[in-house]
Design a protein around this motif. Structure first.
Motif, mmCIF file in Angstrom:
data_model
loop_
_atom_site.group_PDB
_atom_site.id
_atom_site.type_symbol
_atom_site.label_atom_id
_atom_site.label_comp_id
_atom_site.label_asym_id
_atom_site.label_seq_id
_atom_site.Cartn_x
_atom_site.Cartn_y
_atom_site.Cartn_z
ATOM 1 N N LEU A 237 10.736 -9.892 -3.224
ATOM 2 C CA LEU A 237 10.319 -10.434 -4.496
ATOM 3 C C LEU A 237 11.421 -10.079 -5.538
ATOM 4 O O LEU A 237 11.712 -10.982 -6.473
ATOM 5 C CB LEU A 237 9.092 -9.749 -4.896
ATOM 6 C CG LEU A 237 7.865 -10.353 -4.186
ATOM 7 C CD1 LEU A 237 6.655 -9.486 -4.832
ATOM 8 C CD2 LEU A 237 7.394 -11.833 -4.674
ATOM 9 N N PHE A 238 12.133 -9.167 -5.445
ATOM 10 C CA PHE A 238 12.889 -8.682 -6.456
ATOM 11 C C PHE A 238 14.507 -8.591 -5.914
ATOM 12 O O PHE A 238 15.449 -8.175 -6.860
ATOM 13 C CB PHE A 238 12.764 -7.088 -6.778
ATOM 14 C CG PHE A 238 11.435 -6.930 -7.046
ATOM 15 C CD1 PHE A 238 10.861 -7.386 -8.256
ATOM 16 C CD2 PHE A 238 10.716 -6.110 -6.312
ATOM 17 C CE1 PHE A 238 9.785 -6.984 -8.546
ATOM 18 C CE2 PHE A 238 9.168 -5.862 -6.424
ATOM 19 C CZ PHE A 238 8.661 -6.309 -7.761
ATOM 20 N N THR A 239 14.835 -9.073 -4.872
ATOM 21 C CA THR A 239 16.213 -9.316 -4.116
ATOM 22 C C THR A 239 16.494 -10.800 -4.067
ATOM 23 O O THR A 239 17.255 -11.381 -4.533
ATOM 24 C CB THR A 239 16.450 -8.355 -3.239
ATOM 25 O OG1 THR A 239 15.432 -8.608 -2.009
ATOM 26 C CG2 THR A 239 16.352 -6.830 -3.477
ATOM 27 N N THR A 240 16.068 -11.326 -2.951
ATOM 28 C CA THR A 240 16.308 -12.478 -2.369
ATOM 29 C C THR A 240 15.570 -13.869 -3.117
ATOM 30 O O THR A 240 16.208 -14.934 -3.298
ATOM 31 C CB THR A 240 16.043 -12.675 -0.864
ATOM 32 O OG1 THR A 240 14.873 -12.379 -0.435
ATOM 33 C CG2 THR A 240 16.914 -11.526 -0.034
ATOM 34 N N LEU A 241 14.252 -13.492 -3.309
ATOM 35 C CA LEU A 241 13.419 -14.526 -4.035
ATOM 36 C C LEU A 241 14.145 -15.074 -5.205
ATOM 37 O O LEU A 241 14.097 -16.371 -5.396
ATOM 38 C CB LEU A 241 12.062 -14.282 -4.151
ATOM 39 C CG LEU A 241 11.263 -14.338 -2.553
ATOM 40 C CD1 LEU A 241 9.876 -13.746 -2.819
ATOM 41 C CD2 LEU A 241 11.105 -15.865 -2.375
ATOM 42 N N PRO A 242 14.472 -14.317 -6.163
ATOM 43 C CA PRO A 242 14.879 -14.783 -7.421
ATOM 44 C C PRO A 242 16.218 -15.591 -7.168
ATOM 45 O O PRO A 242 16.280 -16.673 -7.884
ATOM 46 C CB PRO A 242 15.218 -13.621 -8.477
ATOM 47 C CG PRO A 242 14.478 -12.449 -7.888
ATOM 48 C CD PRO A 242 14.196 -12.684 -6.279
ATOM 49 N N LEU A 243 17.050 -15.179 -6.374
ATOM 50 C CA LEU A 243 18.253 -16.001 -6.014
ATOM 51 C C LEU A 243 17.886 -17.272 -5.372
ATOM 52 O O LEU A 243 18.320 -18.426 -5.855
ATOM 53 C CB LEU A 243 19.196 -15.351 -5.021
ATOM 54 C CG LEU A 243 19.773 -14.093 -5.723
ATOM 55 C CD1 LEU A 243 20.600 -13.223 -4.563
ATOM 56 C CD2 LEU A 243 20.816 -14.415 -6.656
ATOM 57 N N TYR A 244 16.858 -17.370 -4.333
ATOM 58 C CA TYR A 244 16.174 -18.495 -3.907
ATOM 59 C C TYR A 244 15.703 -19.524 -4.955
ATOM 60 O O TYR A 244 15.864 -20.669 -4.651
ATOM 61 C CB TYR A 244 15.249 -18.279 -2.718
ATOM 62 C CG TYR A 244 14.663 -19.324 -1.887
ATOM 63 C CD1 TYR A 244 15.357 -19.925 -0.958
ATOM 64 C CD2 TYR A 244 13.177 -19.660 -2.178
ATOM 65 C CE1 TYR A 244 14.859 -21.158 -0.175
ATOM 66 C CE2 TYR A 244 12.851 -20.696 -1.214
ATOM 67 C CZ TYR A 244 13.450 -21.309 -0.388
ATOM 68 O OH TYR A 244 13.175 -22.406 0.554
ATOM 69 N N SER A 361 15.873 -3.711 2.999
ATOM 70 C CA SER A 361 15.434 -5.333 2.640
ATOM 71 C C SER A 361 16.662 -5.874 1.715
ATOM 72 O O SER A 361 16.695 -7.147 1.991
ATOM 73 C CB SER A 361 14.175 -4.916 1.648
ATOM 74 O OG SER A 361 13.683 -6.240 1.357
ATOM 75 N N SER A 362 17.162 -5.397 0.871
ATOM 76 C CA SER A 362 18.050 -5.785 0.087
ATOM 77 C C SER A 362 19.331 -6.208 0.922
ATOM 78 O O SER A 362 19.999 -7.391 0.706
ATOM 79 C CB SER A 362 18.557 -4.955 -1.155
ATOM 80 O OG SER A 362 19.148 -3.907 -0.781
ATOM 81 N N LYS A 363 19.868 -5.089 1.649
ATOM 82 C CA LYS A 363 21.257 -5.284 2.523
ATOM 83 C C LYS A 363 21.077 -6.478 3.572
ATOM 84 O O LYS A 363 21.746 -7.485 3.735
ATOM 85 C CB LYS A 363 21.528 -4.028 3.076
ATOM 86 C CG LYS A 363 23.120 -4.336 3.514
ATOM 87 C CD LYS A 363 24.147 -4.445 2.623
ATOM 88 C CE LYS A 363 25.310 -4.550 3.320
ATOM 89 N NZ LYS A 363 26.497 -5.197 2.439
ATOM 90 N N ILE A 369 21.047 -14.084 4.706
ATOM 91 C CA ILE A 369 21.242 -15.382 3.889
ATOM 92 C C ILE A 369 22.605 -15.729 4.028
ATOM 93 O O ILE A 369 22.921 -16.880 4.058
ATOM 94 C CB ILE A 369 20.628 -15.007 2.190
ATOM 95 C CG1 ILE A 369 19.099 -14.790 2.353
ATOM 96 C CG2 ILE A 369 21.135 -16.176 1.441
ATOM 97 C CD1 ILE A 369 18.756 -14.358 1.257
ATOM 98 N N ALA A 370 23.748 -14.963 3.858
ATOM 99 C CA ALA A 370 25.080 -15.351 3.873
ATOM 100 C C ALA A 370 25.570 -15.655 4.986
ATOM 101 O O ALA A 370 26.248 -16.526 4.951
ATOM 102 C CB ALA A 370 25.753 -13.993 3.032
ATOM 103 N N ARG A 371 24.899 -15.155 6.233
ATOM 104 C CA ARG A 371 25.325 -15.457 7.458
ATOM 105 C C ARG A 371 24.583 -16.803 7.966
ATOM 106 O O ARG A 371 25.132 -17.637 8.514
ATOM 107 C CB ARG A 371 25.386 -14.458 8.584
ATOM 108 C CG ARG A 371 26.059 -13.265 8.241
ATOM 109 C CD ARG A 371 25.893 -11.965 9.151
ATOM 110 N NE ARG A 371 26.775 -10.632 8.761
ATOM 111 C CZ ARG A 371 27.979 -10.706 9.301
ATOM 112 N NH1 ARG A 371 28.426 -11.454 10.247
ATOM 113 N NH2 ARG A 371 28.785 -9.641 8.949
ATOM 114 N N PHE A 372 23.320 -16.912 7.902
ATOM 115 C CA PHE A 372 22.339 -17.729 8.504
ATOM 116 C C PHE A 372 21.739 -18.553 7.635
ATOM 117 O O PHE A 372 20.942 -19.598 8.161
ATOM 118 C CB PHE A 372 21.463 -16.997 9.562
ATOM 119 C CG PHE A 372 22.163 -16.145 10.605
ATOM 120 C CD1 PHE A 372 23.035 -16.709 11.572
ATOM 121 C CD2 PHE A 372 22.112 -14.733 10.216
ATOM 122 C CE1 PHE A 372 23.773 -15.651 12.165
ATOM 123 C CE2 PHE A 372 22.938 -13.897 11.607
ATOM 124 C CZ PHE A 372 23.542 -14.457 12.276
ATOM 125 N N GLY A 373 21.592 -18.111 6.218
ATOM 126 C CA GLY A 373 20.649 -19.053 5.423
ATOM 127 C C GLY A 373 19.448 -18.329 4.932
ATOM 128 O O GLY A 373 18.792 -17.515 5.620
#
Length: 406
Positions: A237-244, A361-363, A369-373
Motif C-alpha cells: 500500500l505504501f511502496t508499489t501501489l502509489p506508483l501503480y 516488501s519494498s525491495k 516491477i523493474a524486471r517483470f512489470g
C-alpha cells in the motif's frame, strides 16, 4: 434502526480503561501526522529523482532501522519498562523528522531513514506491552482494536490531508507536521498517564512457557511467518501501489490519498464491530487470521484486471477487510504466547516480523516491477496470502498436538 446500530457500535467500547483511551488519543494524533509514509516512494522517485533500485535500497535502510528499533524496544521494555521507551521513542523521532527533510543524498537518506526508524519503532513493542499493564485480559483484544482504530482513523485523515499539503506546500511540509505530531502526542501521554508496571493484568489463559523458549517455540515461529507474509502484502500500500496508481491510471497524490482514506474509514467503521462479534461468538483466532490472509492475497489477484480504475476501489475493500480480520487477532495471539515478564521479547519478535516485511516488501516489489512489470508482482503478493493461510492451518494442527501433551 440507526439508533440501535449506533448503540451496538458504542457498546463495543465499554470496559476499556482511561489509560487505553489516552493511548488511543495520542496514537490518533501521531498517525494523523504520519503523512510521509504513503508518499515516501513517490517523494524519493519523483521529487529527488532516485531510480527504482535506489528507492528500493533506501526503503531497505528504512526497514533495517525498523527491525533494530523493534528489537531494542522489546528488550528495553523488559529491562527498564515500556513507559520510558515510549516517551523517548516518540520525542526523539519527532526531532529527527524535522532534520530528515534537509537530507537529499542517497547515502545520507539511507543513514537518515535507518536512524529515524530505529528510534520510531522502539515505540511499537513498548506500546503492545503497555496493553498488558493498562488493559484487563478480557478487554485486551478490544483495547488493541481501539488503538488500531485510532491508527486507521489517523491514516484516513492523514493521506488526504498530506496530498493537499504536497500540492500547497511541497513535501517539506509533511516532515514538519509529522515531527510535530510525534512530540505533541507523547507530551500529552506523559502528562496524563502515570507509569505502571507491566503485567498488572496478566492473562490467566496465557501459555506458560520457559523464559528462554521463545527461540524454541515452533508454533510462534510459524506464526511469525504468517505475520511476515500478511505484513509484506500490506506494505505494498505504501511502496508499489502509489506508483501503480500514477503510472497505470494517472492518479494524482490527492486521489491516491483518498484511496488510502477509504482503507482507514472502512477499518474505523467495521473493525470494532467485527472484533466484538467474533469475541462474542468465540470464533478461533487462527481461523479469523486465515480468512484475513486469503482476502489480502485476493486483493492483489484482483489488480491483474488492469483496464478499469474502479478495480482499485474493489481491491482496497478486499485488503481492508482482510486487514480487519488478520491484524487485531494476530496481535492478541502473539501476546497470548508470551510468559509473564517476557512480553517485550515476544512482541519485539512480532514487530520485527513487520519490519523485515517492510524491507523485503519494498525491495522485492520494486525489483519485480523493474524486471517483470506490475502484473507479476501482484501474482507474487497474492500467492503469499495463500501461503499464510496454509500456515494458519498448520499452526492449528500444532496447537492440537501441544494441547494433547500438556
Amino acid at each position: 434502526m440507526l439508533t440501535t446500530a449506533f448503540n451496538r457500535y458504542i457498546n463495543n467500547f465499554k470496559g476499556v480503561s482511561r489509560e487505553i483511551w489516552i493511548l488511543t488519543l495520542i496514537t490518533f494524533i501521531n498517525r494523523a501526522g504520519t503523512m510521509v509514509l504513503p508518499f515516501l516512494s513517490k517523494y524519493l522517485k519523483e521529487d529527488l529523482q532516485f531510480s527504482y533500485g535506489e528507492v528500493g535500497w533506501i526503503m531497505v535502510a528504512f526497514g533495517m532501522g525498523s527491525m533494530l528499533g523493534s528489537w531494542l524496544g522489546g528488550k528495553l521494555s523488559d529491562k527498564i519498562g515500556f513507559y520510558k521507551v515510549m516517551v523517548f521513542s516518540l520525542f526523539s523521532s519527532g526531532l529527527f523528522f524535522f532534520a530528515l527533510q534537509y537530507i537529499t543524498s542517497f547515502w545520507g537518506l539511507c543513514l537518515g531513514m535507518f536512524s529515524i526508524m530505529t528510534l520510531a519503532d522502539m515505540f511499537r513493542p513498548a506500546m503492545f506491552v503497555s496493553l498488558g499493564a493498562y488493559a484487563k485480559p478480557e478487554n485486551r483484544t478490544r483495547s488493541l482494536t481501539l488503538v488500531r482504530l485510532a491508527v486507521n482513523l489517523g491514516f484516513a485523515a492523514g493521506p488526504a490531508l498530506g496530498g493537499l499539503i504536497i500540492m500547497g506546500m511541497g513535501y517539506q511540509g509533511l516532515f514538519w507536521v509529522d515531527g510535530t505530531s510525534c512530540i505533541v502526542a507523547i507530551l500529552i501521554f506523559a502528562v496524563l498517564v502515570k507509569e505502571k508496571k507491566k503485567g498488572s493484568h496478566q492473562d490467566p489463559h496465557a501459555t506458560i512457557l520457559e523464559a528462554a523458549s521463545v527461540f524454541k517455540d515452533k508454533i510462534f515461529w510459524v506464526f511469525l511467518f504468517v505475520s511476515f507474509a500478511t505484513a509484506m502484502i500490506f506494505f505494498q500500500l505504501f511502496t508499489t501501489l502509489p506508483l501503480y496508481h500514477s503510472e497505470q491510471f494517472g492518479l494524482s497524490e490527492l486521489q491516491t490519498g483518498l484511496l488510502m482514506t477509504l482503507n482507514g474509514l472502512l477499518i474505523f467503521a467495521l473493525e470494532m464491530p467485527f472484533v466484538g462479534y467474533f469475541e462474542r461468538k468465540k470464533v478461533q483466532k487462527l481461523k479469523i487470521i486465515l480468512w484475513g490472509s486469503l482476502l489480502m492475497g485476493s486483493s492483489f489477484y484482483l489488480l491483474l484486471f488492469n483496464v478499469w480504475a474502479g478495480i482499485l476501489i474493489i481491491a482496497m475493500i478486499f485488503i481492508s477487510i482482510g486487514e480487519i480480520f488478520a491484524f487485531p487477532f494476530s496481535n492478541t495471539f502473539a501476546m497470548s504466547r508470551a510468559p509473564k515478564g517476557h512480553e517485550g521479547r515476544y512482541m519485539a519478535l512480532y514487530t520485527m516480523s513487520f519490519s523485515l516485511a517492510h524491507i523485503v516488501s519494498s525491495k522485492v516489489g520494486l525489483e519485480v516491477i523493474a524486471r517483470f512489470g506490475y502484473q507479476v508482482n501482484w501474482v507474487v503478493m497474492g500467492t503469499l496470502g495463500i501461503a499464510a493461510a496454509v500456515c494458519c492451518i498448520w499452526i492449528q494442527k500444532l496447537l492440537k498436538l501441544e494441547n494433547q501433551t500438556i
